[in-house]
Design a protein around this motif. Structure first.
Motif, mmCIF file in Angstrom:
data_model
loop_
_atom_site.group_PDB
_atom_site.id
_atom_site.type_symbol
_atom_site.label_atom_id
_atom_site.label_comp_id
_atom_site.label_asym_id
_atom_site.label_seq_id
_atom_site.Cartn_x
_atom_site.Cartn_y
_atom_site.Cartn_z
ATOM 1 N N PRO A 144 1.253 -1.450 -0.037
ATOM 2 C CA PRO A 144 0.299 -0.380 -0.302
ATOM 3 C C PRO A 144 1.013 1.139 0.022
ATOM 4 C CG PRO A 144 -1.001 -1.456 1.816
ATOM 5 C CD PRO A 144 0.353 -2.262 1.035
ATOM 6 N N ILE A 145 1.855 1.303 0.872
ATOM 7 C CA ILE A 145 2.752 2.838 0.630
ATOM 8 C C ILE A 145 3.331 2.279 -0.519
ATOM 9 C CG2 ILE A 145 4.965 3.425 2.003
ATOM 10 C CD1 ILE A 145 3.800 1.896 4.180
ATOM 11 N N ALA A 146 4.148 1.431 -1.395
ATOM 12 C CA ALA A 146 4.061 1.135 -2.664
ATOM 13 C C ALA A 146 3.710 1.976 -3.073
ATOM 14 C CB ALA A 146 4.315 0.791 -3.096
ATOM 15 N N VAL A 147 2.578 2.144 -3.451
ATOM 16 C CA VAL A 147 1.154 2.252 -4.392
ATOM 17 C C VAL A 147 1.013 3.621 -3.867
ATOM 18 C CG1 VAL A 147 -1.541 2.636 -4.650
ATOM 19 C CG2 VAL A 147 -0.539 0.019 -4.619
ATOM 20 N N LEU A 148 0.657 4.117 -2.622
ATOM 21 C CA LEU A 148 0.453 5.830 -2.537
ATOM 22 C C LEU A 148 1.570 6.262 -3.103
ATOM 23 C CD1 LEU A 148 -0.705 5.034 0.958
ATOM 24 C CD2 LEU A 148 -2.321 5.839 -0.811
ATOM 25 N N ILE A 149 3.266 6.006 -2.659
ATOM 26 C CA ILE A 149 4.250 6.544 -2.970
ATOM 27 C C ILE A 149 4.278 6.971 -5.136
ATOM 28 C CG2 ILE A 149 6.750 7.481 -3.221
ATOM 29 C CD1 ILE A 149 6.886 5.411 -0.726
ATOM 30 N N ILE A 150 3.747 6.262 -5.420
ATOM 31 C CA ILE A 150 3.710 6.475 -7.045
ATOM 32 C C ILE A 150 2.797 6.598 -7.169
ATOM 33 C CG2 ILE A 150 3.282 4.788 -8.972
ATOM 34 C CD1 ILE A 150 4.831 2.716 -7.613
ATOM 35 N N LEU A 151 1.205 6.994 -6.575
ATOM 36 C CA LEU A 151 0.654 7.588 -6.814
ATOM 37 C C LEU A 151 1.022 8.924 -6.801
ATOM 38 C CD1 LEU A 151 -2.988 6.093 -5.590
ATOM 39 C CD2 LEU A 151 -2.633 6.876 -7.737
ATOM 40 N N SER A 152 2.019 9.752 -5.773
ATOM 41 C CA SER A 152 2.096 10.980 -5.857
ATOM 42 C C SER A 152 2.328 11.961 -6.884
ATOM 43 C CB SER A 152 2.811 10.846 -4.360
ATOM 44 O OG SER A 152 4.289 10.395 -4.706
ATOM 45 N N PHE A 153 3.218 10.757 -7.924
ATOM 46 C CA PHE A 153 3.927 10.626 -8.786
ATOM 47 C C PHE A 153 3.528 10.192 -11.047
ATOM 48 C CE2 PHE A 153 7.206 9.141 -6.352
ATOM 49 C CZ PHE A 153 8.214 10.230 -6.334
ATOM 50 N N ASN A 154 2.149 10.445 -10.249
ATOM 51 C CA ASN A 154 1.605 10.580 -11.122
ATOM 52 C C ASN A 154 0.224 11.429 -12.166
ATOM 53 O OD1 ASN A 154 -0.760 8.980 -12.807
ATOM 54 N ND2 ASN A 154 -2.056 8.050 -11.665
ATOM 55 N N ASN A 155 0.754 11.732 -13.316
ATOM 56 C CA ASN A 155 -0.293 12.686 -14.364
ATOM 57 C C ASN A 155 -0.937 13.368 -14.036
ATOM 58 O OD1 ASN A 155 0.888 15.197 -15.188
ATOM 59 N ND2 ASN A 155 2.091 14.245 -16.853
ATOM 60 N N SER A 156 -1.598 12.053 -13.809
ATOM 61 C CA SER A 156 -3.306 11.791 -13.765
ATOM 62 C C SER A 156 -4.022 12.643 -12.656
ATOM 63 C CB SER A 156 -4.276 10.534 -14.571
ATOM 64 O OG SER A 156 -5.164 10.122 -13.902
ATOM 65 N N ARG A 157 -5.009 13.185 -12.532
ATOM 66 C CA ARG A 157 -6.018 13.538 -11.908
ATOM 67 C C ARG A 157 -6.350 12.273 -10.991
ATOM 68 N NH1 ARG A 157 -7.276 17.933 -9.155
ATOM 69 N NH2 ARG A 157 -5.335 19.630 -8.363
ATOM 70 N N THR A 158 -6.877 11.518 -11.808
ATOM 71 C CA THR A 158 -7.789 10.045 -10.529
ATOM 72 C C THR A 158 -6.572 8.963 -10.420
ATOM 73 O OG1 THR A 158 -8.025 8.490 -12.946
ATOM 74 C CG2 THR A 158 -9.550 10.815 -11.990
ATOM 75 N N ARG A 159 -6.990 8.135 -9.316
ATOM 76 C CA ARG A 159 -5.961 6.954 -8.810
ATOM 77 C C ARG A 159 -6.158 5.720 -9.878
ATOM 78 N NH1 ARG A 159 -8.818 3.471 -6.018
ATOM 79 N NH2 ARG A 159 -10.450 3.683 -5.470
ATOM 80 N N ALA A 160 -7.325 6.278 -10.880
ATOM 81 C CA ALA A 160 -7.706 5.278 -11.305
ATOM 82 C C ALA A 160 -7.030 4.910 -12.780
ATOM 83 C CB ALA A 160 -9.065 5.470 -11.756
#
Lengths: 275, 269
Positions: B20-36
């Motif tokens: 879960p922590i890896a997911v959150l860290i990766i999401l913080s670098f995601n260029n799209s506004r939604t996590r989907a």
């Protein structure tokens, strides 16, 4: 220590405890046993009897017991492995199990949505491996998984502490006297680790029974636990009497688990404060 | 063989805890506004979070409450620990079980009970025209309340290890009680006090349930902000901020952990 100094030292703490722990708990009992006009009634307690609430309570009990048992089964071998490591490695390894707690806990639970979704990370990996996919998001299974994930360290740390305290000589004595690995574990190590197991069980069971966040995030508002029912009474319905009545029922279960713990470990107060 | 199995098991648990922590860290670098959806790597959320007034005020509230509640509960916990030590066995066991209540009780019950007492107190004060505002003050009191037991938990063992003779020696050599306490007792219990403070700080930083019930409308910490945002979608800035907080705490732990290994030189008067 003279008396005057002592009053100054424990006075603030005792006043604080009375004002913000004891009296607030009495308030719940008061609200739970009275109606809006302040007259005595049992009706708030009996509100738990509606089918919807009974369903939530029973589901909460099942899921929290399940999570507690699985946490115990997962944490015990882990604690055994960790307790046998060299002392240098232990500090490092235990830190590794504590570090996740530094990430906001709500976000950590939320991340399981991304992992468990229909097209989530786990299912994409399973798809690549040509394995059957896992559709558990928005079901009680996802909630149980969230509980296990969130509360596993609470089970691990007390058991690990208890195992650490076991005198190696006791274990060696068992071997010297002819016990095999299994006998040594079952007759010596496990009984000596019991205090850790018991406190781990309460540390997992109570928060799992009363959570409303995990069910909110992973149950997709389809699955209600007793925590959600009570939370909604206070924040959405605004009926504090019914909310307090339901909390009183919940507190009965918490009390039972505390009594069980005290029964197995008479000196719990002394022990928890001398970790 | 046994070793291999334990290695595999450790790795399995490690993945479970860190996925879960890896997911959150990766999401913080995601260029799209939604996590989907994955929209490629970006650092923009790490910049835009500082412009987000709402997030910044929630961050400020979270940190201020964590520091203040840790500080006050450490002081109260230290005072309680010292007096607990001097108590007779029976009284001590009563106080210790009082101490255990907030730790063993369900957070939701503690939160609700605090909310009820603040409401009752507010009604009481309203007879004289005063008002209680649910917000910073009530949340702070809530956090101090659940933090005190943890500080006592970490300070007590250190206090028990103290050799009272050194304190008495200081008195014999002409130090006042206060001076002897400051120069003899305090350095001995400092590690316990510090770790009590840190644990209280962490607990407060991560708390959601108590804050949820003791806060009023218009007041938010990071946790309560995340909770209300969940349904409409978490702002990516929140992932960035949490990753940043996570990384800074990790760094602090590494520094603190290394500093603690060195034995502090005895300080002379």
């Amino acid at each position: 220590m003279n008396k005057k100094l002592r009053i100054w030292l424990d006075g603030p703490y005792l006043i604080w405890t009375a004002a913000f722990i004891i009296i607030p708990l009495i308030m719940i009992v008061y609200y739970g046993l009275t109606d809006k006009t302040g007259a005595f009634t049992w009706s708030n307690i009996l509100e738990m009897g509606t089918p919807e609430r009974m369903k939530a309570l029973i589901l909460s009990l099942i899921l929290s017991l399940m999570a507690t048992v699985i946490c115990l089964l997962m944490a015990y071998p882990l604690a055994l492995i960790l307790s046998r490591m060299k002392t240098g490695a232990v500090g490092f390894i235990t830190t590794i199990f504590i570090i996740p707690m530094w990430m906001n806990s709500l976000l950590r639970i939320l991340a399981w949505q991304t992992l468990l979704e229909r097209n989530g990370v786990i299912n994409q990996i399973l798809g690549m491996l040509n394995l059957p996919k896992l559709y558990i998001i928005n079901t009680p299974y996802a909630i149980a998984l969230g509980m296990i994930y969130d509360f596993l360290p609470f089970m691990l740390l007390p058991i690990y502490n208890a195992l650490q305290k076991i005198d190696v000589n006791v274990i060696n004595a068992a071997y010297d006297l002819g016990a095999n690995r299994f006998q040594t574990f079952w007759k010596v190590i496990f009984p000596l680790s019991m205090p850790g197991v018991i406190s781990g069980i309460t540390m997992v069971f109570v928060p799992a029974l009363t959570t409303f966040v995990i069910s909110d995030f992973l149950g997709g508002s389809k699955v209600l636990l007793i925590g959600n029912v009570i939370e909604q009474q206070f924040t959405q319905v605004g009926n504090w009497n019914v909310g307090s009545g339901l909390s009183l029922v919940l507190m009965v279960f918490i009390l039972i688990s505390m009594l069980v713990m005290q029964h197995y470990d008479k000196d719990i107060g002394e022990r928890t404060t001398s970790l | 063989m046994r070793k291999a199995i334990s290695r595999i098991y450790l790795a399995f648990i490690f993945i479970l805890l860190y996925a879960p922590i890896a997911v959150l860290i990766i999401l913080s670098f995601n260029n799209s506004r939604t996590r989907a959806k994955w929209g490629g790597w970006t650092l923009k959320w790490y910049l835009s979070m500082f412009q987000d007034q709402v997030i910044m005020s929630a961050l400020w509230n979270t940190l201020l409450i964590a520091v203040l509640s840790a500080l006050i509960s450490t002081i109260l916990g230290l005072m309680a620990s010292v007096s607990l030590l001097a108590m007779k066995h029976k009284k001590r066991s009563i106080v210790l079980s009082l101490l255990n209540i907030p730790m063993l009780n369900a957070e939701i019950v503690t939160g609700i009970s605090l909310m009820l007492i603040f409401i009752a107190f507010g009604q009481f004060l309203s007879h004289w025209g005063y008002m209680i505002e649910f917000g910073f003050g009530t949340v702070l009191i809530g956090h101090i309340t659940f933090n005190i037991p943890y500080t006592v938990l970490l300070i007590m063992p250190k206090l028990r290890q103290i050799n009272i003779s050194t304190y008495e020696a200081a008195l014999d050599l002409g130090a006042s009680r206060w001076l002897a306490f400051r120069k003899v007792i305090i350095p001995d219990i400092m590690p316990g006090v510090l770790s009590g403070f840190l644990l209280a700080f962490t607990m407060s930083l991560d708390d959601f349930v108590i804050t949820h019930f003791t806060k009023g409308p218009g007041f938010d910490t990071l946790s309560t902000k995340i909770y209300t945002e969940v349904r409409k979608g978490i702002k990516p800035e929140m992932y960035a901020l949490s990753t940043l907080l996570f990384a800074s705490v990790l760094l602090l732990i590494l520094l603190f952990g290394r500093g603690r290994k060195k034995k502090p030189a005895p300080e002379l008067v």
